[in-house]
Motif scaffolding. Sequence first.
Motif, PDB file in Angstrom:
ATOM      1  N   CYS A 117       0.833  -1.124  -0.076  1.00  0.00           N
ATOM      2  CA  CYS A 117       0.097  -0.028  -0.121  1.00  0.00           C
ATOM      3  C   CYS A 117       0.609   1.181  -0.163  1.00  0.00           C
ATOM      4  N   ARG A 118       1.986   1.179   0.830  1.00  0.00           N
ATOM      5  CA  ARG A 118       2.854   2.302   0.765  1.00  0.00           C
ATOM      6  C   ARG A 118       3.331   2.744  -0.625  1.00  0.00           C
ATOM      7  N   GLU A 119       3.921   1.690  -1.303  1.00  0.00           N
ATOM      8  CA  GLU A 119       4.362   1.698  -2.719  1.00  0.00           C
ATOM      9  C   GLU A 119       3.359   2.039  -3.435  1.00  0.00           C
ATOM     10  N   GLN A 120       2.125   1.745  -3.421  1.00  0.00           N
ATOM     11  CA  GLN A 120       0.991   2.214  -4.576  1.00  0.00           C
ATOM     12  C   GLN A 120       0.528   3.576  -4.251  1.00  0.00           C
ATOM     13  N   ALA A 121       0.772   3.990  -3.109  1.00  0.00           N
ATOM     14  CA  ALA A 121       0.341   5.340  -2.473  1.00  0.00           C
ATOM     15  C   ALA A 121       1.731   6.381  -2.902  1.00  0.00           C
ATOM     16  N   LYS A 122       2.775   5.846  -3.191  1.00  0.00           N
ATOM     17  CA  LYS A 122       3.794   6.638  -3.253  1.00  0.00           C
ATOM     18  C   LYS A 122       3.821   7.787  -4.112  1.00  0.00           C
ATOM     19  N   GLY A 123       3.159   7.759  -5.339  1.00  0.00           N
ATOM     20  CA  GLY A 123       3.265   8.796  -6.107  1.00  0.00           C
ATOM     21  C   GLY A 123       2.498  10.096  -5.421  1.00  0.00           C
ATOM     22  N   PHE A 124       0.978   9.722  -5.368  1.00  0.00           N
ATOM     23  CA  PHE A 124       0.294  10.952  -4.889  1.00  0.00           C
ATOM     24  C   PHE A 124       0.670  11.324  -3.416  1.00  0.00           C
ATOM     25  N   TYR A 125       1.351  10.385  -2.609  1.00  0.00           N
ATOM     26  CA  TYR A 125       1.774  10.918  -1.157  1.00  0.00           C
ATOM     27  C   TYR A 125       3.028  11.571  -1.274  1.00  0.00           C
TER      28      TYR A 125
END
Length: 330
Positions: A117-125
């Motif tokens: 989940c952290r990796e998938q959120a990396k862009g917008f986060y």
Amino acid sequence: MLSLLRSRRFAQRCPPKSKQLLTSYFFSTISATDHRHGSKPSQPSPPPIQVLLTESAGRGVFATRNIESGELIHTARPMISHPSLSSIDRVCYFCLKNTPKGSDFEAQKVLFCSEECREQAKGFYEVEKGADWSAFVAHCQNRALKYPFLAKRLACMILSGITSANSLDILQPALLSPQMISQMEEELSLLKSALEASGITSKQLKFLTIEWYSGVLARIRINAFRIELAGGFSYEDLLASAALSVESEAAVGNAVYILPSFYNHDCDPNTHIVWVENVDARLKALRDIEAGEELRICYIDASMDRDARQNILSSGFGFECRCPRCLLND
């Protein structure tokens, strides 16, 4: 019990006189993978549905074969999602899964339930965490606003290159009054200011106009689902837990989906939507459904009387329900 069956989008409840194929959406359903006897992994089967355009009810979802009661029709991941402010310190910032504080994947002021989940959120986060959102959050808190957080996340997704500025255009928008659009200008200004102060250039923010912002919110307002995570081991447990979460206003966040947003409303639905562990939506049949039959969900608490249902659907969704139950004054 049917309080959990909620969405936010415009639909008109009239039996379609005719229909034509609009498009088919093949979203993966949960399927077993067969590795026996050295066979190749099986491909997920497309869900037994198609999106059709009708003359009187806009788009709708129709069964392509007979569907049995209790069958999982399909699952769907959200286009955008965001935890509620009351749950932001206890759910995953990406998938909304309950995540205890102190998790190994805790990151700054938000939580992630896993490295995935952290990796998938990396862009917008990466875009989000570089900005000071205190003024934007305070504005939304003072006015009890929840949908601007979805617009904020979408803006950050666009800036990170994950999606395009017109990614929600396929969804039906709500009608906004000039006064409503005017009220959005302040939160848009706070959104832009936070991003500009973080180093985002004016060229990058070119898309962030009041026309874009109001258009996005017009779609979010009637297409966003309130996410209520249910627990339990049986179908009945899931329904009961989800119903209780609605009654206690225990939503963990909001999300916008594409395919689930095409489901029309019925006060006596044949399909329902649940969230078991995270923001991934599961659409299940409430009864046997015949091939060619339209699949419908209930946008509101179906246990209310007819007048209450009509009032909420008219004021909140902009249509008069003419389902068989309402026509019979039930």
